[in-house]
Design a protein around this motif. Structure first.
Motif, PDB file in Angstrom:
ATOM      1  N   CYS A  17     -15.455  13.945 -30.715  1.00  0.00           N
ATOM      2  CA  CYS A  17     -15.483  15.016 -29.515  1.00  0.00           C
ATOM      3  C   CYS A  17     -15.437  14.062 -28.064  1.00  0.00           C
ATOM      4  N   LEU A  22     -10.423  15.630 -29.970  1.00  0.00           N
ATOM      5  CA  LEU A  22     -11.367  15.154 -30.525  1.00  0.00           C
ATOM      6  C   LEU A  22      -9.962  13.161 -31.209  1.00  0.00           C
ATOM      7  N   LEU A  35      -9.493  20.232 -30.049  1.00  0.00           N
ATOM      8  CA  LEU A  35     -10.197  20.648 -30.606  1.00  0.00           C
ATOM      9  C   LEU A  35     -10.124  21.733 -30.828  1.00  0.00           C
ATOM     10  N   LEU A  38     -11.174  21.409 -34.817  1.00  0.00           N
ATOM     11  CA  LEU A  38     -12.317  20.609 -35.848  1.00  0.00           C
ATOM     12  C   LEU A  38     -12.515  21.276 -37.165  1.00  0.00           C
TER      13      LEU A  38
END
Length: 79
Positions: A17, A22, A35, A38
């Motif tokens: 991260c 990401l 993100l 995830l």
């Protein structure tokens, strides 16, 4: 019907991260993703195989779908 995707043996898949992004790294190749991906990314990094239904339930972004399609086309994940 669900497909089970399996990772090619010896494949290194990790993520980091970085800020609000990401970075998925597969065999040293980096793929930036939002993100929000995830949970989908964890399916790729934390498990040798997973079901497509599990991936769909994470509602992956278009970026993730395109990246995963590339990895499948390269033979790194297969069903």
């Amino acid at each position: 019907s669900d497909l089970t995707f399996e990772r090619l043996g010896g494949t290194r898949a990790i993520y980091q991260c970085i800020g609000d992004e990401l970075l998925l790294s597969v065999n040293g190749e980096n793929y930036p993703l939002p993100l929000s991906d995830l949970e989908a990314v964890k399916q790729l990094t934390d498990f040798i195989e997973f079901d497509s239904s599990l991936l769909n339930s994470t509602t992956p972004s278009l970026d993730f779908i395109e990246t995963f399609t590339t990895l499948v086309n390269e033979g790194i994940w297969f069903s």
